[in-house]
Design an enzyme around this catalytic site. Structure first.
Site, PDB file in Angstrom:
ATOM      1  N   MET A   1      -5.549  -4.569 -11.060  1.00 58.12           N
ATOM      2  CA  MET A   1      -6.402  -3.759 -11.954  1.00 58.12           C
ATOM      3  C   MET A   1      -7.130  -4.659 -12.950  1.00 58.12           C
ATOM      4  SD  MET A   1      -3.695  -0.675 -12.703  1.00 58.12           S
ATOM      5  CE  MET A   1      -2.361  -1.761 -13.166  1.00 58.12           C
TER       6      MET A   1
ATOM      7  N   GLY B   1      -0.391   3.684  -2.752  1.00 53.98           N
ATOM      8  CA  GLY B   1      -0.834   2.387  -2.240  1.00 53.98           C
ATOM      9  C   GLY B   1       0.156   1.287  -2.608  1.00 53.98           C
ATOM     10  N   GLY B   2       0.334   0.312  -1.735  1.00 50.79           N
ATOM     11  CA  GLY B   2       1.200  -0.824  -2.027  1.00 50.79           C
ATOM     12  C   GLY B   2       2.641  -0.392  -2.158  1.00 50.79           C
ATOM     13  N   ASP B   3       3.290  -0.823  -3.232  1.00 56.39           N
ATOM     14  CA  ASP B   3       4.665  -0.432  -3.516  1.00 56.39           C
ATOM     15  C   ASP B   3       4.661   0.603  -4.628  1.00 56.39           C
ATOM     16  OD1 ASP B   3       7.736  -1.333  -3.348  1.00 56.39           O
ATOM     17  OD2 ASP B   3       7.184  -0.900  -5.433  1.00 56.39           O
TER      18      ASP B   3
ATOM     19  N   LYS C   1      -6.751   8.105  -7.619  1.00 61.38           N
ATOM     20  CA  LYS C   1      -7.757   8.094  -8.636  1.00 61.38           C
ATOM     21  C   LYS C   1      -8.485   6.761  -8.596  1.00 61.38           C
ATOM     22  CE  LYS C   1      -3.483   8.085 -11.078  1.00 61.38           C
ATOM     23  NZ  LYS C   1      -2.623   8.384 -12.125  1.00 61.38           N
TER      24      LYS C   1
ATOM     25  N   THR D   1       3.528  -4.741  -1.451  1.00 66.09           N
ATOM     26  CA  THR D   1       2.598  -4.661  -2.581  1.00 66.09           C
ATOM     27  C   THR D   1       1.331  -5.489  -2.340  1.00 66.09           C
ATOM     28  OG1 THR D   1       2.295  -5.026  -4.937  1.00 66.09           O
ATOM     29  CG2 THR D   1       3.821  -6.515  -3.828  1.00 66.09           C
TER      30      THR D   1
ATOM     31  N   GLY E   1      -8.749  -5.955  -0.156  1.00 70.98           N
ATOM     32  CA  GLY E   1      -7.986  -6.845   0.723  1.00 70.98           C
ATOM     33  C   GLY E   1      -7.318  -6.113   1.865  1.00 70.98           C
TER      34      GLY E   1
ATOM     35  N   ASP F   1      -3.015   9.169  -2.995  1.00 67.78           N
ATOM     36  CA  ASP F   1      -4.166   8.776  -3.812  1.00 67.78           C
ATOM     37  C   ASP F   1      -5.089   7.857  -3.042  1.00 67.78           C
ATOM     38  OD1 ASP F   1      -2.485   6.541  -4.187  1.00 67.78           O
ATOM     39  OD2 ASP F   1      -1.644   7.541  -5.962  1.00 67.78           O
TER      40      ASP F   1
ATOM     41  N   PRO G   1      -0.868  -2.026   1.320  1.00 66.84           N
ATOM     42  CA  PRO G   1      -2.267  -2.100   0.917  1.00 66.84           C
ATOM     43  C   PRO G   1      -3.191  -2.183   2.125  1.00 66.84           C
ATOM     44  CG  PRO G   1      -1.287  -4.272   0.854  1.00 66.84           C
ATOM     45  CD  PRO G   1      -0.261  -3.347   1.465  1.00 66.84           C
TER      46      PRO G   1
HETATM   47  N1  SAH Z   1       1.287  -0.033  -6.309  1.00 65.46           N
HETATM   48  C1  SAH Z   1       0.149  -0.851  -5.932  1.00 65.46           C
HETATM   49  C2  SAH Z   1      -0.693  -1.236  -7.110  1.00 65.46           C
HETATM   50  C3  SAH Z   1      -1.327  -0.086  -7.836  1.00 65.46           C
HETATM   51  S1  SAH Z   1      -2.404  -0.573  -9.118  1.00 65.46           S
HETATM   52  C4  SAH Z   1       0.638  -2.060  -5.148  1.00 65.46           C
HETATM   53  O1  SAH Z   1       1.826  -2.348  -5.125  1.00 65.46           O
HETATM   54  O2  SAH Z   1      -0.197  -2.693  -4.517  1.00 65.46           O
HETATM   55  C5  SAH Z   1      -3.941  -0.637  -8.261  1.00 65.46           C
HETATM   56  C6  SAH Z   1      -4.402  -2.059  -8.125  1.00 65.46           C
HETATM   57  O3  SAH Z   1      -3.810  -2.654  -6.986  1.00 65.46           O
HETATM   58  C7  SAH Z   1      -5.879  -2.218  -7.894  1.00 65.46           C
HETATM   59  O4  SAH Z   1      -6.601  -2.169  -9.113  1.00 65.46           O
HETATM   60  C8  SAH Z   1      -5.929  -3.590  -7.290  1.00 65.46           C
HETATM   61  O5  SAH Z   1      -5.759  -4.591  -8.270  1.00 65.46           O
HETATM   62  C9  SAH Z   1      -4.681  -3.597  -6.452  1.00 65.46           C
HETATM   63  N2  SAH Z   1      -4.941  -3.244  -5.041  1.00 65.46           N
HETATM   64  C10 SAH Z   1      -4.314  -2.306  -4.323  1.00 65.46           C
HETATM   65  N3  SAH Z   1      -4.773  -2.300  -3.044  1.00 65.46           N
HETATM   66  C11 SAH Z   1      -5.686  -3.278  -2.972  1.00 65.46           C
HETATM   67  C12 SAH Z   1      -6.510  -3.793  -1.924  1.00 65.46           C
HETATM   68  N4  SAH Z   1      -6.465  -3.279  -0.680  1.00 65.46           N
HETATM   69  N5  SAH Z   1      -7.328  -4.820  -2.211  1.00 65.46           N
HETATM   70  C13 SAH Z   1      -7.397  -5.344  -3.435  1.00 65.46           C
HETATM   71  N6  SAH Z   1      -6.656  -4.888  -4.456  1.00 65.46           N
HETATM   72  C14 SAH Z   1      -5.800  -3.881  -4.234  1.00 65.46           C
END
Ligand code: SAH
Length: 524
Positions: free
Chosen positions: A179, A95-97, A64, A125, A208, A42, A19
């Site tokens: 989300m 993004g994230g995992d 998206k 994540t 964040g 994305d 993230p």
């Molecule tokens: N696969 C991702 C999550 C996807 S759902 C993961 O593991 O992080 C998308 C949600 O992730 C966003 O609505 C928010 O709640 C969170 N998110 C992802 N990146 C973020 C960031 N930099 N700051 C705050 N929330 C984040």
């Protein structure tokens, strides 16, 4: 490669980008990017990560933001399958995992159904990392022994919701909602209705692990109103539990000296990364705006000089930039030579970055001055150069005359050899120009006089656009150029290197903070 084997080698990697901070991708994830033919990404994957893929790789944006659906989910699946079947190495960067609410599972299903070879590179994540960047550990020996990560999309009122609210409200110590920004009020009300203490510490963290990070902390019952008042927007992570109170003690990132500062980096695209990384570590947002580009000069004179070098016709080779070393190296190669051509020639480098570039060729500089400007290099060389010695000086076209004229005055025979030229790029990035015009830049950094001139040229000479901006220069020569160009210079590095420039910026930020405190207490 023939058709059949190309088909056999196509594959898809579902890669977690981590993230926010692009440094949060894994080593394995970056490795996949570096070998990618196609990157499908994305909005939550940091744009800086796209630069890790080869220049020729195809980059496809598929959305998206909450309000847009750039590409429908089944189309993404089809896209991955099609590219892999065409023999491409596809990276699906998420993004994230990839398997935490990223619909990575659905994409993997599509790949299995199509018989496409795939692997998964897990990512950090946001559910864990975003609270961490806000100073909130999601477990803590004294405060939380369990956590749950919950989607905020299954709004509490939704009849078909599979979320067991009663169990969550009372059975899990730390609750993390992804989300969940839009549904925040409903989530909090439902948790309280199911038995969670309304006074439970809670926090919502927007963007964040980025310089835009904002955190709103409040008791559960008040969090939604506080987030509303702060106009907090997605993406946001919501944390509910005793651990949220630890932020007061453990907050670290958003207190960094350059946190949230938007910093213009005017070096060449190729050289920007070290400064950009250091800025990010200090909490700033680097905005790359290459104000110069390096173009090689006509190679013939350098190739001829390389031949003379190999013939032992010089006593010294003096380098004043890493670019000069790189350009001369190409001349050696073009002459069919290598580092052995230097033989017993003595070497001087203007500073550590230039010395390092020589080092990469297996060459150690005999002389590096203690200040990294031409004057200091001349000071260091004068006592060592005997009258009549021959000095090769491969450097930028149009460089200052100080060095050759002082060495000549000391009796040396100097061959000033232009090996590259720094030019201003044809077109500035319009998005960055718009941000400068909108007054969104806090600090502009200049690492050479040419970057000052290039930057102002790219702005059509409008020095007034930088009037409110803190101007930071790598050394006195660059600072003088900036002053002459009508800029007010605020920071000049004492050591004329990138780490020296960073140190000066941090010191300046510290002074500003002290000043603010002094100011505040004077009014208190
Ligand atoms: N696969 C991702 C999550 C996807 S759902 C993961 O593991 O992080 C998308 C949600 O992730 C966003 O609505 C928010 O709640 C969170 N998110 C992802 N990146 C973020 C960031 N930099 N700051 C705050 N929330 C984040």
């Amino acid at each position: 490669m023939n058709r059949a084997s190309a088909e056999a080698s196509g594959s898809v990697s579902l890669v977690g980008a981590g993230p926010g901070d692009p440094g949060l991708i894994t080593v394995a994830g970056r490795e996949r990017l570096r070998r990618a033919d196609v990157v499908v990404y994305d909005r939550l994957a940091h744009p800086a990560l796209l630069a890790e893929a080869p220049a020729a790789a195809e980059r496809i944006y598929v959305g998206k933001a909450p309000s847009e659906h750039a590409v429908a989910q089944d189309e993404i699946g089809r896209l991955l399958v099609d590219r892999a079947r065409a023999g491409k190495r596809v990276v699906r960067l998420k993004g994230g995992d990839p398997f935490v609410f990223g619909r990575g599972g659905e994409e993997a299903d599509d790949l299995v159904a199509a018989g496409v070879d795939f692997d998964v590179v897990p990512g950090i994540t946001s559910a864990v990392a975003v609270p961490a960047y806000a100073g909130i550990p999601i477990t803590h020996r004294d405060a939380a022994s369990s956590f749950a990560v919950v989607t905020g999309h299954e709004a509490p009122g939704k009849p078909a919701s599979r979320i067991d609210w009663a169990a969550l409200a009372t059975g899990v110590d730390t609750l993390v909602f992804l989300m969940g920004r839009r549904a925040l009020a409903g989530i909090a009300a439902r948790l309280i209705a199911e038995g969670r203490d309304p006074a439970t510490p809670a926090a919502a963290i927007e963007w964040g692990a980025t310089p835009r990070q904002r955190t709103v902390a409040a008791p559960l019952a008040e969090l939604a109103a506080a987030a509303e008042a702060a106009a907090l927007v997605p993406p946001a992570v919501i944390v509910v539990g005793q651990v949220a109170a630890l932020r007061d003690r453990l907050r670290w990132y958003d207190g960094r000296p350059l946190f949230g500062k938007r910093v213009l980096v005017t070096r060449t695209r190729a050289q920007a990364s070290t400064l950009s990384r250091a800025l990010r570590e200090a909490g700033a947002e680097p905005i790359e705006f290459p104000a110069i580009e390096i173009v090689p000069c006509d190679p013939a004179p350098a190739v001829a000089a390389a031949g003379r070098l190999s013939d032992g016709r010089y006593d010294w080779a003096v380098f004043t930039s890493a670019n000069g070393v790189a350009a001369f190296r190409r001349a050696l190669e073009a002459a069919g030579l290598d580092a052995r051509a230097f033989g017993g020639v003595r070497l001087a480098a203007i500073g550590p970055a230039t010395a390092e570039a020589l080092d990469a060729l297996g060459l150690r500089a005999d002389v590096v001055p203690d200040r990294f400007v031409a004057e200091a290099l001349a000071d260091a060389l004068e006592p060592r150069i005997a009258a009549g010695e021959r000095v090769l000086l491969p450097r930028a076209a149009g460089s200052r005359d100080v060095l050759p004229s002082r060495l000549r005055a000391a009796g040396a025979e100097v061959e000033d050899l232009p090996v590259y030229e720094s030019r201003r790029p044809a077109e500035p990035d319009p998005a960055v120009v718009a941000r400068i015009e909108a007054g969104e830049i806090d600090i502009a950094t200049f690492t050479a006089s040419s970057t000052v001139r290039g930057c102002l040229d790219l702005l059509g000479g409008r020095a007034e656009l930088l009037r409110e901006v803190t101007i930071a220069c790598i050394g006195p020569i660059t600072a003088r150029t900036a002053t002459e160009a009508g800029l007010r210079v605020d920071v000049v590095a004492r050591e004329h290197t990138i780490p020296g420039l960073m140190a000066a910026l941090l010191e300046h930020a510290g002074r500003e903070t002290d000043h603010d405190y002094a100011h505040a207490s004077a009014h208190a």
